[in-house]
Motif scaffolding. Structure first.
Motif, PDB file in Angstrom:
ATOM      1  N   THR A 342      -1.726  -0.985  -9.238  1.00 26.98           N
ATOM      2  CA  THR A 342      -2.910  -1.375  -8.477  1.00 26.98           C
ATOM      3  C   THR A 342      -2.736  -2.816  -8.015  1.00 26.98           C
ATOM      4  OG1 THR A 342      -3.929  -2.134 -10.514  1.00 26.98           O
ATOM      5  CG2 THR A 342      -4.485   0.090  -9.792  1.00 26.98           C
ATOM      6  N   ILE A 343      -3.690  -3.273  -7.193  1.00 30.21           N
ATOM      7  CA  ILE A 343      -3.623  -4.656  -6.726  1.00 30.21           C
ATOM      8  C   ILE A 343      -4.833  -5.386  -7.314  1.00 30.21           C
ATOM      9  CG2 ILE A 343      -3.292  -6.121  -4.701  1.00 30.21           C
ATOM     10  CD1 ILE A 343      -1.421  -3.830  -4.437  1.00 30.21           C
ATOM     11  N   ASP A 345      -5.878  -8.354  -7.149  1.00 31.66           N
ATOM     12  CA  ASP A 345      -6.588  -9.311  -6.303  1.00 31.66           C
ATOM     13  C   ASP A 345      -7.480  -8.638  -5.261  1.00 31.66           C
ATOM     14  OD1 ASP A 345      -5.741 -11.582  -7.515  1.00 31.66           O
ATOM     15  OD2 ASP A 345      -3.997 -11.880  -6.213  1.00 31.66           O
ATOM     16  N   LEU A 346      -7.223  -7.374  -4.987  1.00 35.32           N
ATOM     17  CA  LEU A 346      -8.051  -6.681  -3.997  1.00 35.32           C
ATOM     18  C   LEU A 346      -9.267  -6.051  -4.689  1.00 35.32           C
ATOM     19  CD1 LEU A 346      -5.469  -4.905  -1.660  1.00 35.32           C
ATOM     20  CD2 LEU A 346      -6.467  -7.163  -1.445  1.00 35.32           C
ATOM     21  N   GLU A 350     -11.030  -1.430  -1.851  1.00 30.89           N
ATOM     22  CA  GLU A 350      -9.758  -1.550  -1.136  1.00 30.89           C
ATOM     23  C   GLU A 350      -8.651  -0.821  -1.888  1.00 30.89           C
ATOM     24  OE1 GLU A 350     -10.114  -5.763   1.298  1.00 30.89           O
ATOM     25  OE2 GLU A 350      -9.828  -5.833  -0.848  1.00 30.89           O
ATOM     26  N   LEU A 354      -6.407   2.122  -0.228  1.00 27.84           N
ATOM     27  CA  LEU A 354      -5.091   1.634   0.187  1.00 27.84           C
ATOM     28  C   LEU A 354      -4.074   2.737   0.463  1.00 27.84           C
ATOM     29  CD1 LEU A 354      -3.824  -1.088   0.710  1.00 27.84           C
ATOM     30  CD2 LEU A 354      -3.068  -1.156  -1.658  1.00 27.84           C
ATOM     31  N   GLU A 355      -4.056   3.744  -0.420  1.00 26.60           N
ATOM     32  CA  GLU A 355      -3.031   4.770  -0.304  1.00 26.60           C
ATOM     33  C   GLU A 355      -3.228   5.645   0.939  1.00 26.60           C
ATOM     34  OE1 GLU A 355      -2.173   6.177  -4.303  1.00 26.60           O
ATOM     35  OE2 GLU A 355      -1.782   8.119  -3.387  1.00 26.60           O
ATOM     36  N   ILE A 357      -4.726   4.775   3.999  1.00 32.91           N
ATOM     37  CA  ILE A 357      -5.298   3.812   4.913  1.00 32.91           C
ATOM     38  C   ILE A 357      -5.582   4.434   6.277  1.00 32.91           C
ATOM     39  CG2 ILE A 357      -3.143   2.836   5.819  1.00 32.91           C
ATOM     40  CD1 ILE A 357      -5.943   0.777   4.393  1.00 32.91           C
ATOM     41  N   LEU A 366     -10.061  -1.542  10.322  1.00 29.38           N
ATOM     42  CA  LEU A 366     -10.494  -0.883   9.097  1.00 29.38           C
ATOM     43  C   LEU A 366     -11.933  -0.431   9.243  1.00 29.38           C
ATOM     44  CD1 LEU A 366      -9.108  -3.304   6.369  1.00 29.38           C
ATOM     45  CD2 LEU A 366      -8.294  -1.018   6.873  1.00 29.38           C
ATOM     46  N   ARG A 368     -14.765  -0.345   7.501  1.00 33.42           N
ATOM     47  CA  ARG A 368     -15.186  -0.940   6.232  1.00 33.42           C
ATOM     48  C   ARG A 368     -16.382  -0.212   5.626  1.00 33.42           C
ATOM     49  NH1 ARG A 368     -15.294  -6.807   5.360  1.00 33.42           N
ATOM     50  NH2 ARG A 368     -16.971  -6.979   6.887  1.00 33.42           N
ATOM     51  N   ARG A 407      -8.700   7.559  -8.048  1.00 32.99           N
ATOM     52  CA  ARG A 407      -7.920   7.464  -6.821  1.00 32.99           C
ATOM     53  C   ARG A 407      -7.074   8.715  -6.638  1.00 32.99           C
ATOM     54  NH1 ARG A 407      -3.930   2.402  -6.236  1.00 32.99           N
ATOM     55  NH2 ARG A 407      -2.825   3.503  -7.874  1.00 32.99           N
TER      56      ARG A 407
END
Lengths: 496, 338
Positions: A342-343, A345-346, A350, A354-355, A357, A366, A368, A407
């Motif tokens: 995972t990220i 910081d996001l 998000e 992400l996967e 997109i 995006l 949103r 996810r």
């Protein structure tokens, strides 16, 4: 006269009794194997001998004299050398420099002289190394030879080898054993730590089996066999294990056949791995850490392409698909380490988007609102304690794992790869994740469960495949599986 | 999260306290010095516009650095990429004598961008293919272009009339229009502001921007999500170089009208400070660029009025960077009483 005698050794780490009244002796010129499962106390005992740990109680005699060893330096002075799994060489230096490192007198270091000395030692002990080669250019087996030479160069008469074969390819193992047998003939005494029955039977004169910190027995090799040793190791009768065929299952939809992955230095980290998983079935993959589970996860989640073999879902070959395409093909992927998959910081939203997109893009920008709305739905459904905009790293381990699981599951996959799904989670979160996996199973998802937690594998799986040194040792129906049976397979004690 | 927004303010205050020591050592009154640093430049129209002139190249380079850093690519080579853009602009500005401004200016921007990308290509390629550390290679590319420019200016481009090492003068059409009469503020400032908006949209509002930020924040996580991290990084590095190239175009077509080897006052490097102060956010970058522009302008005033060295401006900038970096690091920790 005994080379080493250790009497009534006790050593505890907090409440864990690593060594409990252990007696061990080593004769001059013998190879004595210390056999036991992981955590049986083999390495602890040898670290005491080498001065890395101090025994709580007990006496040590070397060549008949009572000694008190407080540091490796004193151990070396007493003629004890140790070669560990993790080498202590300096890669940018030459072999000769590594061998003499910390063992030179005087200020001036003559490259030519040390190379000459090391070459002479290499010849004397019959351990072939190139003194002027850089260690970083050597293979693992060659590095191990340097470690052995380093110990011998320091006049070791007693050599401790801690799981020396764990890092070697089979040919290198043969070379190592030849060297050891030759060295023993010239008077060296060797303690060989291992949990592999075959190797122990191949090379040692006597075998001491440790179990839960205590000596189970000490036997001569000529008077025992693998089955008896296995029995001593796990402390029970080893009844025959009924093994299934890897694809003996009702409706296979996910199939690995002959998946092989070459690691560094030519050692196969995955060797001919084959299995099938059916709709509504959980196939557990059990194994001791470091036996290929991690690599298997990387291969089936699309991070690494296997050297050989194929992966199929409903007959369609997906071996070479990229991670994103795997999701589209119906594979729900979870990473073995939630922090690396995972990220942090996001935001939660998000990370969820992400996967896929492309599904969240409108006119090149995006979408949103959709990202946030979908995240809100998923958060509700999976009872994640977070809001869509929260930075993922701020979440607790349990909630982060739910995000990872959500996810994968929100795409309604046909196959779910669940890798270490409850590692580091508290009881409540663990319960939630396990129930969720069982719900998915009821929904008809084929689940591959990779876990180092044997209880988890036993509790959830329909069938259990045991992986050892990159190979599937056998597949056991979970109704017939017990920790002991699986444990024997995991230790490589039973060959199929 | 609120602490994140407070950092620039706290950093500026801390910097004032720290640099006061140097001001006192230089024999001046810190309050007087900061009055001249901050207030005086803003109190006249001319010097206030000069702050924007100084800020213009810094917005470009700050955006360039931001774009790369966001993707986890540490581009230290904005300085060299700026000069690459300037070389391209110098060639266009002195060559296409009969084209109108409406054609020449876009041509300069496109070729300047391309030249910046070209100069960023080698380090980016080495990074992606061979994992060569881009911090070292991008930095070295800066030195290389300085020798290249020196060769150009002392060779084929030496001014035929004066013999000075400067390229031929721009034709009128290639010069950026002045925004306000009698000031040096030029079209480049407007382009910089437009670019702020574009970069903001790309980084924060497009799928590519999200993937880029993902790759920058966690390579492993991005790979797991199926992002082609190497490709993303390569694109980010090249676009970063292109934006830095525009800084060169803007400086040469807006201010100097010919190429000299002292075109940039280290704008590429200051761009790193600007990007960091701006929190890698394009809006923050434009504010930070103006603040640094203010300090630059103010340093001249302080030096003139109080007789302290003009390098004080550099000291303030550097201190500010160190303080900001420390604060960004420290905000991850909490003081606990036990």
């Amino acid at each position: 006269m005994l080379a080493v005698e250790m009497k009534h050794i006790y050593k505890s780490f907090g409440p864990v009794k690593a060594n409990h009244d252990v007696n061990f002796d080593l004769e001059q010129g013998e190879i004595h194997a210390l056999l036991g499962e992981n955590g049986a106390g083999k390495t602890t005992l040898m670290r005491i001998l080498y001065g890395l740990y101090k025994a709580d109680m007990g006496e040590i005699f070397i060549n008949g004299e009572k000694v008190a060893i407080h540091s490796p330096k004193e151990a070396i002075a007493a003629g004890v050398g140790m070669v560990t799994q993790h080498f202590t060489l300096v890669p940018p230096l030459t072999v000769a420099e590594n061998v003499v490192l910390g063992y030179t007198n005087g200020v001036v270091l003559s490259q030519r002289e040390i190379e000459k000395n090391v070459a002479a030692a290499s010849e004397k002990f019959g351990i072939l190394v190139n003194p002027s080669a850089l260690v970083k250019d050597l293979s693992v087996g060659e590095r191990q030879r340097v470690e052995i030479l380093k110990a011998l160069y320091r006049n070791a008469r007693i050599l401790i080898m801690d799981e020396p074969t764990a890092v070697l390819v089979p040919q290198e193992v043969d070379v190592l054993f030849e060297s050891l047998l030759r060295l023993v003939k010239s008077g060296l005494s060797v303690i060989f730590i291992s949990h592999k029955l075959i190797e122990v039977m191949a090379v040692s004169d006597r075998i001491t089996v440790l179990r839960d910190g205590k000596v189970a027995n000490t036997v001569k090799k000529s008077e025992t066999n693998q089955v008896e040793l296995a029995k001593m190791m796990v402390g029970r009768e080893t009844f025959g294990v009924r093994l299934l065929d890897a694809c003996e299952t009702s409706e296979p939809i996910y199939e690995l056949s002959g998946v092989t992955l070459d690691g560094k230095h030519g050692k196969k980290v995955l060797d001919d791995v084959s299995f099938c998983v059916s709709r509504g079935e959980i196939l557990g993959i059990a194994g001791v850490s470091g036996n290929g589970q991690g690599e298997l996860t990387e291969v089936i989640t699309g991070l690494v392409t296997p050297t050989k073999g194929s992966i199929k879902i409903e007959g369609r070959d997906i071996t070479h698909l990229a991670p994103g395409q795997l999701s589209d093909a119906g594979i729900g992927r979870t990473p073995q380490d939630r922090h690396e998959g995972t990220i942090g910081d996001l935001s939660v939203a998000e990370n969820l988007a992400l996967e896929h997109i492309k599904d969240y893009t409108q006119k090149g920008l995006l979408d949103r609102k959709k990202i946030r709305d979908d995240a809100t739905t998923i958060i509700k459904e999976f009872q994640i304690k977070a809001s869509p905009g929260d930075q993922l790293r701020k979440l607790s381990g349990g909630n982060m794992q739910k995000v990872v699981l959500a996810r994968a599951l929100s795409r309604k996959p046909k196959v779910l790869i669940a890798s270490q799904p409850t590692r580091g989670l508290d009881v409540g979160a663990t319960e939630y994740v396990r129930n969720r996996l069982l719900e998915e199973r009821a929904r008809g998802t084929a689940i591959v469960l990779l876990s180092e937690d044997l209880d988890e594998v036993l509790a959830l799986s329909d069938r259990i495949a045991v992986i050892y040194e990159g190979r599937i040792m056998g597949v056991v129906p979970s109704a017939e599986a017990t920790p002991e049976k699986i444990g024997l397979l995991m230790a490589g004690a039973v060959q199929h | 999260m609120w602490t994140r927004a407070l950092i620039p303010v706290a950093a500026v205050l801390a910097t004032f306290v720290i640099t006061s020591i140097f001001i006192i050592l230089a024999g001046a009154n810190p309050f007087e010095a900061y009055y001249n640093f901050i207030i005086v430049p803003l109190s006249s129209k001319f010097s206030a516009l000069e702050v924007l002139v100084k800020a213009t190249p810094l917005i470009f380079t700050g955006l360039a650095v931001t774009f790369a850093f966001a993707a986890g690519y540490y581009n230290i080579g904005a300085e060299g990429q700026l000069y690459a853009g300037a070389v391209a602009a110098a060639w266009v500005g002195a060559t296409f004598t009969n084209l109108p401004a409406i054609v020449v200016v876009p041509l300069m921007l496109v070729l300047g961008f391309a030249a910046g990308m070209l100069w960023a290509l080698l380090p980016a390629f080495l990074k992606v293919k061979l994992k060569v550390d881009e911090v070292v290679t991008t930095l070295l590319m800066n030195s290389i272009i300085m020798y290249f420019i020196s060769a150009l200016l002392n060779g084929p481009w030496r001014d035929p009339e004066t013999g000075w090492p400067k390229s031929p003068e721009f034709f009128e059409a290639a010069r950026f229009v002045q925004l306000i009469p009698k000031s040096r503020l030029h079209l480049g400032f407007v382009i910089a502001l437009i670019l702020v908006v574009i970069v903001f949209i790309v980084i924060k509002r497009t799928p590519f921007g999200l993937q880029m930020r993902a790759a920058g924040a966690s390579k492993a996580g991005a790979l797991f999500a199926g992002i082609n991290v190497n490709r993303t990084m390569l694109i980010a590095a090249l676009v970063s170089g292109g934006i830095a190239g525009l800084a060169g175009v803007s400086e040469i077509a807006g201010i100097h009208y010919h190429l000299i080897s002292e075109l940039s006052g280290g704008y590429g490097y200051t761009g790193i400070i600007v990007a960091t102060l701006g929190g890698l956010n394009p809006i923050g970058v434009s504010v930070a660029a103006m603040f640094i522009g203010l300090i630059d302008t103010g340093a001249q005033t302080v030096s003139r009025v109080l007789g302290v060295p003009v390098y004080l401006g550099d000291v303030v900038q550097s201190t500010l960077l160190l303080v900001t970096l420390s604060m960004l690091l420290l905000q991850n920790y909490r003081i606990k009483r036990i």
